[in-house]
Design an enzyme around this catalytic site. Structure first.
Site, PDB file in Angstrom:
ATOM      1  CE  LYS A  92      -3.903  -2.088   2.445  1.00 46.03           C
ATOM      2  NZ  LYS A  92      -4.867  -1.968   3.530  1.00 46.03           N
ATOM      3  CG  ASP A 128      -7.808   0.289   3.772  1.00 50.38           C
ATOM      4  OD1 ASP A 128      -8.547  -0.602   3.309  1.00 50.38           O
ATOM      5  OD2 ASP A 128      -6.566   0.271   3.633  1.00 50.38           O
TER       6      ASP A 128
END
Ligand code: ATR
Length: 307
Positions: A92, A128
Site C-alpha cells: 500500500k 480503508d
C-alpha cells in the site's frame, strides 16, 4: 449467466501471459492466496451482471507478487487493459511512486489500496478509512464526529484509522503503541493538520486513568491474529462504557474482543470494514451502487470454507 468464477492465484509469469482485455480487476499482495477479496468481489460482480449484462465479463483475481515485482506489475495491469486493482500488505505504501494522481484521502493516509487505470493515467485512492467509518456506524449506530478514540498500534492500519477519525471530526485521538516513537510519529504527522482534534501518543501501559467513558477503542495491531497472542492493552485500565472494534476479522472473536465483551462493552470485528472498503473500491471502478449484503454473505461463506 453470471460473471466469471475466480481465477487461480497468479504470479508475475501468470500476469505476463494474461491476454489484454478490459474489465479485469484484482488484488495484489504478498502473500495473498488466502484473501477472501476475490470471492467478495466476484459475488458483487455476479449480482451487478444480473441486472446489467455489461458486467458479465468482469473478473477479479488474486496476484501474489513480492515487492520487487510491483512496479512491473502496475505497468502490466495498465497495458493489459485492467480497470483497477486493490493493494494489500505489503504494497500500500510502496505503490505510491508508481501512481500519477493520488487522491486527498490516500495522501493523508500515506497509502493507496485502490488503483484505477483511467486512460493513460494511474490514479490512487484509499477506501480503508471509508470502510472503517461505515463499519463503526453500522456496528455501533454512531457517527465519528465529536467522539474520542483510542487507537492501538502505530503501523499503516493505525495511520489510516487516525486519518479517518480526524477527517470525520473526532474530538480526541490517543495512539497507544509498544514502540512509542512510532505513535509519536503518527501524532506529529497529523498534529499539523487544520483539524482541532487533540492527539496524544502513549504506550499501552500508560493508559490507566487517561481514557474517558464512551471512547471507541480500535485494535489496529496484529495482536489477535494468532491464538497465542497477548492482549494489546490492559482492559481494566479503561472506564466502564467503551466500544471495542478490532480490524481483525479472522478469527472472528479475538482475545481483545472477548475481553471487551466480558466487560460488557459493545464489540465488533473487522469484517464490516473489509466489506465496506470493498464496496467503495468496486463502486469507484464500476460507477454503480454495490450491495454490501452480497459482499458480506460471500465473505461469510468464504470464511466458513476450509482453505
Ligand atoms: P499494519 O501495516 O497492518 O498496521 P505493521 O506496520 O506491521 O502492520 O504494524 C503492526 C502493529 O502491531 C505495530 O503497532 C506493532 O507494534 P510495534 O510498532 O511496537 O512493532 C504492533 N504489534 C505487533 N506485534 C506486537 C506485539 N507482540 N506486542 C505489541 N504490539 C505488537
Amino acid at each position: 449467466m453470471s460473471a466469471n468464477p475466480p481465477e487461480a492465484v497468479y504470479d508475475l509469469g501468470g500476469l505476463q501471459e494474461l491476454s489484454a482485455r478490459p474489465n479485469q480487476l484484482g488484488v495484489v499482495g504478498w502473500p495473498v492466496r488466502h484473501s477472501i477479496s476475490p470471492a467478495m468481489h466476484q459475488a458483487a460482480l455476479s449480482a451487478l451482471s444480473r441486472t446489467d449484462d455489461r458486467f458479465l465479463d468482469w473478473t477479479y483475481s488474486a496476484f501474489e507478487l513480492p515487492p520487487d515485482d510491483l512496479e512491473e506489475a502496475i505497468t502490466l495491469f495498465h497495458e493489459k487493459g485492467f480497470r483497477g486493482v486493490n493493494l494489500t500488505v505489503p504494497h500500500k505504501v510502496d505503490v505510491l511512486p508508481f501512481i500519477d494522481e493520488i487522491a486527498s484521502e490516500a495522501r493523508g493516509m500515506g497509502a493507496v489500496n485502490t488503483v484505477v487505470f483511467e486512460g493513460d493515467r494511474v490514479l490512487g485512492y484509499n477506501t480503508d478509512g471509508y470502510g472503517l467509518e461505515k463499519a463503526l456506524e453500522e456496528a455501533f449506530g454512531i457517527s465519528l464526529e465529536g467522539r474520542e478514540f483510542l487507537i492501538l498500534g502505530a503501523g499503516g492500519a493505525s495511520r489510516a484509522a487516525v486519518a479517518q477519525c480526524i477527517a470525520s471530526g473526532a474530538n480526541r485521538v490517543t495512539i497507544a503503541n509498544r514502540t512509542i516513537e512510532k505513535a509519536v510519529g503518527i501524532a506529529d504527522r497529523f498534529r499539523g493538520s487544520e483539524s482541532s482534534c487533540i492527539l496524544d501518543a502513549v504506550t499501552p501501559d500508560e493508559l490507566g486513568g487517561l481514557i474517558r467513558a464512551g471512547t471507541i477503542v480500535i485494535n489496529a495491531t496484529s495482536l489477535g491474529l494468532k491464538a497465542t497472542d497477548h492482549l494489546p492493552l490492559t482492559v481494566s485500565d479503561l472506564p466502564e462504557n467503551c466500544l471495542f472494534f478490532d480490524m481483525i476479522y479472522n478469527p472472528s472473536l479475538t482475545p481483545f474482543l472477548e475481553a471487551g465483551r466480558d466487560r460488557g462493552y459493545p464489540v465488533s470485528n473487522g469484517l464490516g470494514m473489509l466489506v465496506h472498503q470493498g464496496v467503495k473500491s468496486l463502486e469507484t471502478w464500476t460507477g454503480r451502487p454495490v450491495d454490501a449484503a452480497v459482499m458480506r454473505a460471500a465473505c461469510a461463506e468464504a470464511l466458513s470454507t476450509p482453505s
